[in-house]
Design a protein around this motif. Structure first.
Motif, short mmCIF file in Angstrom:
data_model
loop_
_atom_site.label_atom_id
_atom_site.label_comp_id
_atom_site.label_asym_id
_atom_site.label_seq_id
_atom_site.Cartn_x
_atom_site.Cartn_y
_atom_site.Cartn_z
N MET A 159 0.82 -1.20 0.00
CA MET A 159 0.00 0.00 0.00
C MET A 159 0.86 1.27 0.00
N ILE A 160 1.97 1.24 0.73
CA ILE A 160 2.88 2.39 0.75
C ILE A 160 3.47 2.62 -0.64
N LEU A 161 3.83 1.54 -1.34
CA LEU A 161 4.35 1.67 -2.70
C LEU A 161 3.29 2.26 -3.63
N LEU A 162 2.05 1.81 -3.48
CA LEU A 162 0.95 2.35 -4.27
C LEU A 162 0.76 3.84 -3.98
N ILE A 163 0.78 4.20 -2.69
CA ILE A 163 0.63 5.60 -2.30
C ILE A 163 1.78 6.44 -2.84
N ALA A 164 3.01 5.90 -2.76
CA ALA A 164 4.18 6.65 -3.21
C ALA A 164 4.13 6.96 -4.70
N VAL A 165 3.77 5.96 -5.49
CA VAL A 165 3.80 6.14 -6.95
C VAL A 165 2.52 6.80 -7.46
N LEU A 166 1.37 6.18 -7.17
CA LEU A 166 0.11 6.63 -7.76
C LEU A 166 -0.46 7.88 -7.11
N PHE A 167 -0.29 8.01 -5.78
CA PHE A 167 -0.93 9.12 -5.07
C PHE A 167 0.05 10.20 -4.60
N THR A 168 1.32 10.07 -4.99
CA THR A 168 2.29 11.10 -4.60
C THR A 168 3.08 11.59 -5.81
N ILE A 169 3.91 10.72 -6.38
CA ILE A 169 4.82 11.15 -7.44
C ILE A 169 4.05 11.61 -8.68
N ILE A 170 3.11 10.80 -9.15
CA ILE A 170 2.40 11.13 -10.39
C ILE A 170 1.57 12.41 -10.26
N PRO A 171 0.68 12.54 -9.25
CA PRO A 171 -0.12 13.78 -9.19
C PRO A 171 0.69 15.02 -8.85
#
Length: 298
Positions: free
Chosen positions: A216-228
């Motif tokens: 979940m942290i990896l998902l948050i890091a990539v999809l909900f942090t870096i990209i937006p």
């Protein structure tokens, strides 16, 4: 065409963030600081690898551009970049705390206040002009926030802290020009990681052993942090801070729908009215682009 590209980038960023609660809520059993620590550290490692290995040519060109800047511009770039990292760190921590320990609705309310603060701050700090209809949209937004805060004044303090940190970030980064946006974001997140690193050993809990946490942290890091965040910085090249501020309303509207239909949080008639006004304010603020006509300058 260029404006549409920037505009779409801003819209897409806030749509992605609208689904953030679906990834964050499953981690409610973990401390807010632990989620923040691992989120930032994962982001820092991923982005540093991309900038140092995958985008080495961009890094060299950006360093050359930075060295060629006048001294005053170099200093301003450094200050704005590092200040952005500090503001992001504060915003993330308070948002995670409010989302997991107060309520999804209060976290959503923070991003109802944020567009107003961003628009007004951009008006005074960046001298961004607003049309009559855009000022009307700000007025509608203020009315909606007053309705949504009725009998919930204790929540306003939490919401203002979250909102102010991100409003200041957006306005400050509008002035941060000249360097590749992905590199700027990398520096900000690495700086955020360096800020948090000394506190990790003292304030972090037991190192999680469940694979689900790291997934979940990896998902948050990539999809909900870096990209937006990258989409946000990219959009600021062609969309002013005031428009970005109003576009922020996409996020709480989606949070509202998720809180209502997925998390089954209770919603009263005043809240329904408040969110309806928010939707109206988005339409009014963007009427020139939605209805393809020129607005009267205010």
């Amino acid at each position: 065409m260029a404006f549409s590209k920037f505009y779409f980038s801003a819209f897409l960023a806030f749509v992605i963030w609208g689904f953030f609660s679906l990834a964050l809520k499953p981690l409610y059993a973990y401390a807010s600081l632990d989620i923040l620590f691992y989120r930032v550290f994962f982001c820092a490692v991923i982005m540093a690898f991309i900038s140092l290995v995958v985008r080495r040519q961009v890094l060299r060109e950006s360093l050359r551009t930075f060295r060629q800047m006048p001294l005053a511009q170099r200093r301003r770039t450094v200050v704005l970049t590092l200040a952005g990292g500090l503001l992001l760190t504060a915003n993330w921590y308070f948002f995670i705390y409010v989302m997991n320990h107060i309520s999804v609705k209060v976290a959503s309310f923070a991003y109802l206040v944020c567009p107003i603060l961003t628009t007004v701050t951009a008006y005074f700090v960046l001298s961004e002009r607003l049309s009559f209809w855009q000022w009307t949209a700000v007025g509608i937004s203020v009315a909606s926030c007053l309705i949504l805060s009725f009998n919930n004044w204790a929540d306003i303090a939490y919401s203002l802290i979250v909102a102010l940190s991100y409003a200041f970030y957006l306005v400050s980064q509008r002035k941060n020009v000249g360097i590749d946006k992905f590199l700027v974001l990398t520096i900000q997140i690495v700086f955020s990681a360096l800020i948090l690193l000394p506190f990790f050993s003292k304030y972090s809990g037991t190192i999680p052993s469940e694979p689900f946490f790291y997934e979940m942290i990896l998902l948050i890091a990539v999809l909900f942090t870096i990209i937006p965040l990258f989409l946000n910085l990219y959009a600021l090249q062609g969309v002013n801070s005031s428009t970005m501020g109003i576009m922020l309303y996409v996020n709480p509207l989606m949070n509202f729908l998720i809180a209502l239909f997925y998390f089954h949080e209770s919603i009263n008639s005043l809240q329904l009215l408040g969110y309806a006004l928010i939707l109206l304010s988005i339409v009014v603020f963007n009427e020139r682009h939605l209805f393809r006509r020129r607005s009267i300058a205010g």
